[in-house]
Design an enzyme around this catalytic site. Sequence first.
Site, PDB file in Angstrom:
ATOM      1  N   GLY A   1     -23.924   4.719   1.053  1.00 51.07           N
ATOM      2  CA  GLY A   1     -22.913   5.137   0.081  1.00 51.07           C
ATOM      3  C   GLY A   1     -23.486   4.961  -1.307  1.00 51.07           C
TER       4      GLY A   1
ATOM      5  N   GLY B   1     -21.687   5.905  -4.283  1.00 51.79           N
ATOM      6  CA  GLY B   1     -20.588   6.244  -5.179  1.00 51.79           C
ATOM      7  C   GLY B   1     -20.288   5.057  -6.073  1.00 51.79           C
ATOM      8  N   ASN B   2     -19.019   4.890  -6.412  1.00 50.90           N
ATOM      9  CA  ASN B   2     -18.622   3.810  -7.315  1.00 50.90           C
ATOM     10  C   ASN B   2     -19.141   2.450  -6.823  1.00 50.90           C
ATOM     11  OD1 ASN B   2     -17.083   1.601  -8.332  1.00 50.90           O
ATOM     12  ND2 ASN B   2     -15.573   3.023  -9.134  1.00 50.90           N
ATOM     13  N   ALA B   3     -18.799   2.104  -5.591  1.00 52.56           N
ATOM     14  CA  ALA B   3     -19.175   0.779  -5.068  1.00 52.56           C
ATOM     15  C   ALA B   3     -20.680   0.711  -4.774  1.00 52.56           C
ATOM     16  CB  ALA B   3     -18.354   0.475  -3.817  1.00 52.56           C
ATOM     17  N   GLY B   4     -21.205   1.673  -4.025  1.00 58.16           N
ATOM     18  CA  GLY B   4     -22.595   1.607  -3.560  1.00 58.16           C
ATOM     19  C   GLY B   4     -23.621   1.755  -4.667  1.00 58.16           C
TER      20      GLY B   4
ATOM     21  N   LYS C   1       0.852  -1.186   0.000  1.00 59.98           N
ATOM     22  CA  LYS C   1       0.000   0.000   0.000  1.00 59.98           C
ATOM     23  C   LYS C   1       0.883   1.228   0.000  1.00 59.98           C
ATOM     24  CE  LYS C   1      -4.489   0.947   0.162  1.00 59.98           C
ATOM     25  NZ  LYS C   1      -5.617   0.148  -0.323  1.00 59.98           N
TER      26      LYS C   1
HETATM   27  P1  NAD Z   1     -16.908   6.983  -3.697  1.00 59.91           P
HETATM   28  O1  NAD Z   1     -16.176   8.185  -3.288  1.00 59.91           O
HETATM   29  O2  NAD Z   1     -17.178   6.736  -5.146  1.00 59.91           O
HETATM   30  O3  NAD Z   1     -18.337   6.949  -2.959  1.00 59.91           O
HETATM   31  C1  NAD Z   1     -18.484   7.130  -1.593  1.00 59.91           C
HETATM   32  C2  NAD Z   1     -19.970   7.333  -1.291  1.00 59.91           C
HETATM   33  O4  NAD Z   1     -20.128   7.385   0.127  1.00 59.91           O
HETATM   34  C3  NAD Z   1     -20.534   8.634  -1.830  1.00 59.91           C
HETATM   35  O5  NAD Z   1     -21.830   8.409  -2.359  1.00 59.91           O
HETATM   36  C4  NAD Z   1     -20.635   9.531  -0.608  1.00 59.91           C
HETATM   37  O6  NAD Z   1     -21.685  10.463  -0.714  1.00 59.91           O
HETATM   38  C5  NAD Z   1     -20.953   8.482   0.441  1.00 59.91           C
HETATM   39  N1  NAD Z   1     -20.681   8.973   1.800  1.00 59.91           N
HETATM   40  C6  NAD Z   1     -19.651   9.720   2.236  1.00 59.91           C
HETATM   41  N2  NAD Z   1     -19.815  10.009   3.532  1.00 59.91           N
HETATM   42  C7  NAD Z   1     -20.945   9.401   3.919  1.00 59.91           C
HETATM   43  C8  NAD Z   1     -21.656   9.331   5.141  1.00 59.91           C
HETATM   44  N3  NAD Z   1     -21.205   9.939   6.226  1.00 59.91           N
HETATM   45  N4  NAD Z   1     -22.804   8.616   5.168  1.00 59.91           N
HETATM   46  C9  NAD Z   1     -23.285   8.006   4.068  1.00 59.91           C
HETATM   47  N5  NAD Z   1     -22.658   8.046   2.895  1.00 59.91           N
HETATM   48  C10 NAD Z   1     -21.513   8.732   2.814  1.00 59.91           C
HETATM   49  O7  NAD Z   1     -16.115   5.771  -3.053  1.00 59.91           O
HETATM   50  P2  NAD Z   1     -16.155   4.226  -3.460  1.00 59.91           P
HETATM   51  O8  NAD Z   1     -15.069   3.946  -4.428  1.00 59.91           O
HETATM   52  O9  NAD Z   1     -17.557   3.820  -3.783  1.00 59.91           O
HETATM   53  O10 NAD Z   1     -15.696   3.568  -2.083  1.00 59.91           O
HETATM   54  C11 NAD Z   1     -16.597   3.341  -1.016  1.00 59.91           C
HETATM   55  C12 NAD Z   1     -16.009   2.325  -0.081  1.00 59.91           C
HETATM   56  O11 NAD Z   1     -15.754   1.122  -0.797  1.00 59.91           O
HETATM   57  C13 NAD Z   1     -14.666   2.733   0.553  1.00 59.91           C
HETATM   58  O12 NAD Z   1     -14.581   2.199   1.858  1.00 59.91           O
HETATM   59  C14 NAD Z   1     -13.661   2.037  -0.333  1.00 59.91           C
HETATM   60  O13 NAD Z   1     -12.421   1.807   0.347  1.00 59.91           O
HETATM   61  C15 NAD Z   1     -14.393   0.762  -0.615  1.00 59.91           C
HETATM   62  N6  NAD Z   1     -13.859   0.066  -1.794  1.00 59.91           N
HETATM   63  C16 NAD Z   1     -14.022   0.604  -3.047  1.00 59.91           C
HETATM   64  C17 NAD Z   1     -13.478  -0.065  -4.123  1.00 59.91           C
HETATM   65  C18 NAD Z   1     -13.690   0.452  -5.530  1.00 59.91           C
HETATM   66  O14 NAD Z   1     -13.282  -0.242  -6.460  1.00 59.91           O
HETATM   67  N7  NAD Z   1     -14.318   1.586  -5.726  1.00 59.91           N
HETATM   68  C19 NAD Z   1     -12.749  -1.260  -3.947  1.00 59.91           C
HETATM   69  C20 NAD Z   1     -12.606  -1.774  -2.651  1.00 59.91           C
HETATM   70  C21 NAD Z   1     -13.169  -1.097  -1.593  1.00 59.91           C
END
Ligand code: NAD
Length: 409
Positions: A214, A216-219, A102
């Site tokens: 959430g 974003g990308n994952a949610g 990392k």
């Molecule tokens: P992102 O920035 O695309 O989305 C994050 C989402 O969380 C946004 O919709 C934001 O509005 C929301 N959010 C932020 N604060 C919040 C709160 N207090 N309450 C509710 N929602 C809130 O990020 P992502 O890439 O979707 O990542 C989200 C999680 O998934 C992280 O923990 C990340 O480490 C994990 N993850 C992502 C990936 C990936 O490929 N994107 C891979 C492994 C793990």
Amino acid sequence: MNVYDNALRQLETAAKVMDLHPDTLLKLSSPERVVMASLPVKMDDGSLRMFQAYRVQYNSARGPYKGGIRFHPQVSLDEVKALSFWMAIKCATVDIPMGGGKGGVILDPKALSENEIERLSRAWIRAFRPVIGPEKDIPAPDVYTTPQIMAWMADEFSKLEGKPSLGVVTGKPVEFGGSLGRGTSTAQGGFYVLQAACQQLGLASSGLKMAVQGFGNAGATMASLLFAAGHKVVAVADSQSIVFNEAGLNIPELAIYKEKNRSVKNFPGTKEISFSEFFALDLDVLVPAALENQITADNADSIKAKILLELANGPTTPEADDILFKNKVVLIPDVLANAGGVTVSYFEWVQNLSNYYWSAEEVDQKLRDKMIPAWEAVWDAGQKYSVNLRTAAFVTALARIDLASRARN
Ligand code: NAD
């Protein structure tokens, strides 16, 4: 207790359960290598600033180090160490032949211009070039690092090497060595695991009540997959609001709404609920996909979901883990639930090294072929040792690391 102490505590718990060989435990009790650098970056106004940067190469028993680079003001060496250890566990849980690494830089990316971020990204590569490379250590995006940043990094490394070396980082744009399916792989992998878990627990394959924290990308990708499969996503949270409708939300419309309004807040036909109401909803499946430390000793007891799928990294505290296990909530841990991301990163690297690119269908099939056996191995370990699935995933991963580690002795 800091985050790295936490990680070591998880290691010790799993090691005790499975009676891990003491040599392997010793090797995993500290990183193989820690590299620190100060990155000089010329700012747009002509001034020079130095940025503290890290790369931790935790364990390479099973292959080259793999793991993202985080740009964040709260990056610390202990955080990078913990994250690199978890990457070693995650890669071994889904049985991809990579170790754990990392990286991080202490900075507020929102305070820098795009040009400054580019110069910083290129400086990161110049500083860590001696220890990274397609056969050594392959970084990827993490918090506040993007496909564009990966493209700059791959370009800088290729220039220094004097040849195209796209396999030095993953998570690149598709038009510059990225893999099809990478953008949706985290949620897609989690979805496959969830399907297998529902089958294992005798739950239906559609019509279940779910909520996603959430968007974003994952949610958002996960919510779309759940909606498309005929599940009822009754609540979605983002950083500004939590919206609820007992009858289920129309996720494609919500995605368009969020795009336009930058939040899910006031999505027509929904009512806003509080953080504590969200975690007390009557659900079949709860998907945290936002931040760490959301499920704690304060709200774990209120969770009624049968399955908790950790798409986020570290959303559940150790105290909450114990409460959920006692309450028979099946928690599918981050090292398994969101490992689809690193799995397709590994596929990207394989494609870069062979310079032969796969179709979206091929990527998806190969992802499925990794996620389902990983779920089965973790579930079986949970049954065998009567432990929660987090410890079961650690046990599964540690057994694989142990075999590779001792085969080398
Ligand atoms: P992102 O920035 O695309 O989305 C994050 C989402 O969380 C946004 O919709 C934001 O509005 C929301 N959010 C932020 N604060 C919040 C709160 N207090 N309450 C509710 N929602 C809130 O990020 P992502 O890439 O979707 O990542 C989200 C999680 O998934 C992280 O923990 C990340 O480490 C994990 N993850 C992502 C990936 C990936 O490929 N994107 C891979 C492994 C793990």
